[in-house]
Structures are given as C-alpha cells and as structure tokens.
Design an enzyme around this catalytic site. Sequence first.
Site, PDB file in Angstrom:
ATOM      1  CD  GLN A 112      56.258 -91.276   6.421  1.00 12.89           C
ATOM      2  OE1 GLN A 112      55.175 -90.744   6.636  1.00 12.89           O
ATOM      3  NE2 GLN A 112      56.622 -91.683   5.226  1.00 12.89           N
ATOM      4  NE  ARG A 208      54.409 -80.116  -2.591  1.00 18.57           N
ATOM      5  CZ  ARG A 208      54.016 -81.240  -3.162  1.00 18.57           C
ATOM      6  NH1 ARG A 208      52.766 -81.388  -3.546  1.00 18.57           N
ATOM      7  NH2 ARG A 208      54.872 -82.211  -3.398  1.00 18.57           N
TER       8      ARG A 208
HETATM    9  C1  LIG Z   1      49.938 -79.734  -7.875  1.00 16.90           C
HETATM   10  C2  LIG Z   1      50.890 -80.879  -7.864  1.00 16.90           C
HETATM   11  C3  LIG Z   1      50.552 -82.055  -8.490  1.00 16.90           C
HETATM   12  C4  LIG Z   1      51.438 -83.132  -8.512  1.00 16.90           C
HETATM   13  N1  LIG Z   1      51.069 -84.290  -9.133  1.00 16.90           N
HETATM   14  C5  LIG Z   1      51.908 -85.342  -9.154  1.00 16.90           C
HETATM   15  C6  LIG Z   1      51.558 -86.575  -9.813  1.00 16.90           C
HETATM   16  O1  LIG Z   1      50.479 -86.715 -10.348  1.00 16.90           O
HETATM   17  N2  LIG Z   1      52.444 -87.588  -9.801  1.00 16.90           N
HETATM   18  C7  LIG Z   1      53.678 -87.472  -9.214  1.00 16.90           C
HETATM   19  O2  LIG Z   1      54.453 -88.421  -9.262  1.00 16.90           O
HETATM   20  N3  LIG Z   1      54.031 -86.328  -8.579  1.00 16.90           N
HETATM   21  C8  LIG Z   1      53.201 -85.271  -8.534  1.00 16.90           C
HETATM   22  N4  LIG Z   1      53.574 -84.114  -7.886  1.00 16.90           N
HETATM   23  C9  LIG Z   1      54.885 -84.054  -7.229  1.00 16.90           C
HETATM   24  C10 LIG Z   1      55.893 -83.287  -8.116  1.00 16.90           C
HETATM   25  O3  LIG Z   1      56.051 -83.907  -9.363  1.00 16.90           O
HETATM   26  C11 LIG Z   1      57.265 -83.213  -7.406  1.00 16.90           C
HETATM   27  O4  LIG Z   1      57.809 -84.503  -7.276  1.00 16.90           O
HETATM   28  C12 LIG Z   1      57.209 -82.594  -6.044  1.00 16.90           C
HETATM   29  O5  LIG Z   1      56.353 -81.500  -6.022  1.00 16.90           O
HETATM   30  C13 LIG Z   1      58.612 -82.191  -5.597  1.00 16.90           C
HETATM   31  O6  LIG Z   1      58.990 -80.945  -6.185  1.00 16.90           O
HETATM   32  P1  LIG Z   1      60.316 -80.694  -7.014  1.00 16.90           P
HETATM   33  O7  LIG Z   1      60.437 -81.610  -8.155  1.00 16.90           O
HETATM   34  O8  LIG Z   1      60.342 -79.236  -7.314  1.00 16.90           O
HETATM   35  O9  LIG Z   1      61.483 -81.226  -6.094  1.00 16.90           O
HETATM   36  P2  LIG Z   1      62.370 -80.754  -4.851  1.00 16.90           P
HETATM   37  O10 LIG Z   1      63.050 -81.971  -4.402  1.00 16.90           O
HETATM   38  O11 LIG Z   1      61.587 -79.974  -3.832  1.00 16.90           O
HETATM   39  O12 LIG Z   1      63.487 -79.863  -5.482  1.00 16.90           O
HETATM   40  C14 LIG Z   1      63.483 -78.446  -5.511  1.00 16.90           C
HETATM   41  C15 LIG Z   1      64.076 -78.002  -6.839  1.00 16.90           C
HETATM   42  O13 LIG Z   1      65.420 -78.463  -6.935  1.00 16.90           O
HETATM   43  C16 LIG Z   1      65.697 -78.827  -8.289  1.00 16.90           C
HETATM   44  N5  LIG Z   1      65.970 -80.276  -8.357  1.00 16.90           N
HETATM   45  C17 LIG Z   1      65.717 -81.203  -7.380  1.00 16.90           C
HETATM   46  N6  LIG Z   1      66.116 -82.413  -7.770  1.00 16.90           N
HETATM   47  C18 LIG Z   1      66.621 -82.261  -8.993  1.00 16.90           C
HETATM   48  C19 LIG Z   1      67.177 -83.164  -9.930  1.00 16.90           C
HETATM   49  N7  LIG Z   1      67.297 -84.456  -9.662  1.00 16.90           N
HETATM   50  N8  LIG Z   1      67.591 -82.681 -11.110  1.00 16.90           N
HETATM   51  C20 LIG Z   1      67.488 -81.373 -11.407  1.00 16.90           C
HETATM   52  N9  LIG Z   1      66.958 -80.449 -10.573  1.00 16.90           N
HETATM   53  C21 LIG Z   1      66.532 -80.892  -9.374  1.00 16.90           C
HETATM   54  C22 LIG Z   1      64.469 -78.477  -9.113  1.00 16.90           C
HETATM   55  O14 LIG Z   1      64.588 -77.170  -9.602  1.00 16.90           O
HETATM   56  C23 LIG Z   1      63.373 -78.559  -8.066  1.00 16.90           C
HETATM   57  O15 LIG Z   1      62.200 -77.815  -8.384  1.00 16.90           O
HETATM   58  C24 LIG Z   1      52.696 -83.024  -7.859  1.00 16.90           C
HETATM   59  C25 LIG Z   1      53.031 -81.827  -7.200  1.00 16.90           C
HETATM   60  C26 LIG Z   1      52.145 -80.764  -7.196  1.00 16.90           C
HETATM   61  C27 LIG Z   1      52.536 -79.506  -6.460  1.00 16.90           C
END
Ligand SMILES: Cc1cc2nc3c(=O)[nH]c(=O)nc-3n(C[C@H](O)[C@H](O)[C@H](O)COP(=O)(O)OP(=O)(O)OC[C@H]3O[C@@H](n4cnc5c(N)ncnc54)[C@H](O)[C@@H]3O)c2cc1C
Length: 254
Positions: A112, A208
């Site tokens: 970015q 999302r």
């Molecule tokens: C409505 C909403 C509110 C949110 N509010 C907040 C908030 O208040 N504060 C905040 O900090 N974040 C917030 N988030 C962000 C959220 O916590 C996630 O960090 C973000 O959506 C990325 O998604 P993900 O964890 O599914 O990760 P991605 O990186 O997209 O990974 C996809 C999938 O891969 C697997 N995966 C990835 N990494 C790992 C790992 N290390 N170990 C095990 N499995 C893994 C999981 O199944 C994961 O779902 C919010 C998100 C949403 C949609």
Amino acid sequence: MLVKTEPKVYVIGVPHFQTEELERFLADQDLSRNRYEAMTGTDAERIVEMATRLCYQSFKKGRDTEAFFDNIISSGHGSTIEHANFTVFLTGVSRSFTHELVRHRAGTAFSQLSQRYVDASLSAVVMPPRIQALAEEHQRAWVSHMQRCLDVYKLYTTILDERGTERATTERRKRARETARSVLPEAMEVYMAMTGNARAWRHIFEMRTAMSAETEMRVVALACYKALRDHAPNLFGDYELNDTGELITPHRKI
Ligand SMILES: Cc1cc2nc3c(=O)[nH]c(=O)nc-3n(C[C@H](O)[C@H](O)[C@H](O)COP(=O)(O)OP(=O)(O)OC[C@H]3O[C@@H](n4cnc5c(N)ncnc54)[C@H](O)[C@@H]3O)c2cc1C
C-alpha cells in the site's frame, strides 16, 4: 482536496495457463490427454483442475469441468483452489479500510501507498458511505474538517522539514511526513495492491460482505467479487447476492 465517494477495482493479474508446458508434462509421463482436451474452464480454473487431477492421475476420465468444480467446492477441498491467484489494485479506499483488510493473513499479499514517502497533502479523502447519505450540510462539515486536518499536516511537514537535521532531502522529508501524518484522518485515500488466492478471496467475500462487516469494507468486498467472478465462474459461481448485499453460499469457508 479531492473527495472520493466510491472504490475502483482494477484486476491487474490473473493466472495464465501454460498449454505447452502442460502438454509436455502429459507427454513425458505418458498420460492421457482426454480430460485436458475436454477442459472448459478459464486459465485460472485450468491450473486448478490440472493440479487437482495430478493428485489422482485422473487425466483419462472423470467429471466434466463444471461437475469437477462443483465437487471441489461442495466437498470443501479448498487447498486445490489455492493454485489460482488474482491481483487487484484498489483506489478510492480509505486508510481505515486498508487497516482492516491487511488483517487477512492466509493466502494474501499486500502493498500500500506509503505515507512516509508520499506527500499526503496530494492525496484524496474517501467519504464514508454513511456520511454520503447525510444531508449536504453534514457532508460539508465533514469535508471542511478533512481540509483542516490536511492544512495542519502541511504546516507540520513544512516546520519539520525546515528543522530536520538529515542532510539528504528524501530522508528529511520522510521524517517530516512520518511525524506529520499523526494528524491525518483515517479517511485518507490509500492505493492498495492485493493478491489473494481463490480460497482467500472466497473467505474475504463471505466474511467481508456479511451484515456485521464494516460498511466501506462491504462495498469494496462486493466490488472485488464482481470484478473477479468472470475470471473464475467455477470457483466463485456458487455465490448469490441477497437483498441485504451479502454473498451467500451453502459452501462457506471451504
Ligand atoms: C465484523 C468484524 C469485526 C472485527 N472486529 C475486530 C476487532 O474488534 N479487533 C480486531 O483486532 N480485529 C477485528 N476483526 C478482524 C478479525 O479478527 C480477523 O483478524 C480478520 O477478519 C481476518 O480474518 P481471519 O482471522 O479469518 O484470517 P485470514 O488471515 O483471512 O485467514 C483465513 C483463515 O485461515 C485460517 N488461519 C489463518 N491464520 C491462522 C493461524 N495463524 N492459525 C490457525 N488458522 C489460521 C483461519 O481459519 C482463518 O479464518 C473483525 C473482523 C470482522 C469481519
């Protein structure tokens, strides 16, 4: 100061299937060309289909392309679709949006615009969808606040640049901008390059565009889906857009 009101998605990179190399592979291994010749998918899908068939050496017979992908998606064989990567450039998106987007770790890559190297006073601001829906006077108040922030930013970049002790201009300006940006609003436009594999994109589309996601995020996620779906209808074709703008599928998080 330019005010932007909607994101733009540019699909910069889609997979290119190397026909000659696949043919060389089949010939070298003395494998049937039947399923290869009958494939009907896009380049992205051809890579996935051939990579998956490699697992079972099912090059001779089996499902047609559409049924093949139905089976992958419905059985949740998600690792196979990680072979297809798509890159988009995004403009008209805010720093608060990109801050959320970069939380996606698995199968994604981001670059970015740097607020340290680039003069932010030349950047646009992105008016959030819910401010756009307000009366004109409230929109004007928002715009004038943004302008004030940029004016203060400019003031600090000038002062800090003048007082900087670094001899190289680029270094001095970088230090000035990295400090002055503390007064910038989250609505500053950021150019973003994002690559995701098909599995990661699916996760982003589902998570999302959901009602619980942030409003600008929902708009951009849907725009990305619309920009990418034709590049891989077999990988993304199971989604339906419901009345509330969510992408719905019976096969979540494959
Ligand atoms: C409505 C909403 C509110 C949110 N509010 C907040 C908030 O208040 N504060 C905040 O900090 N974040 C917030 N988030 C962000 C959220 O916590 C996630 O960090 C973000 O959506 C990325 O998604 P993900 O964890 O599914 O990760 P991605 O990186 O997209 O990974 C996809 C999938 O891969 C697997 N995966 C990835 N990494 C790992 C790992 N290390 N170990 C095990 N499995 C893994 C999981 O199944 C994961 O779902 C919010 C998100 C949403 C949609």
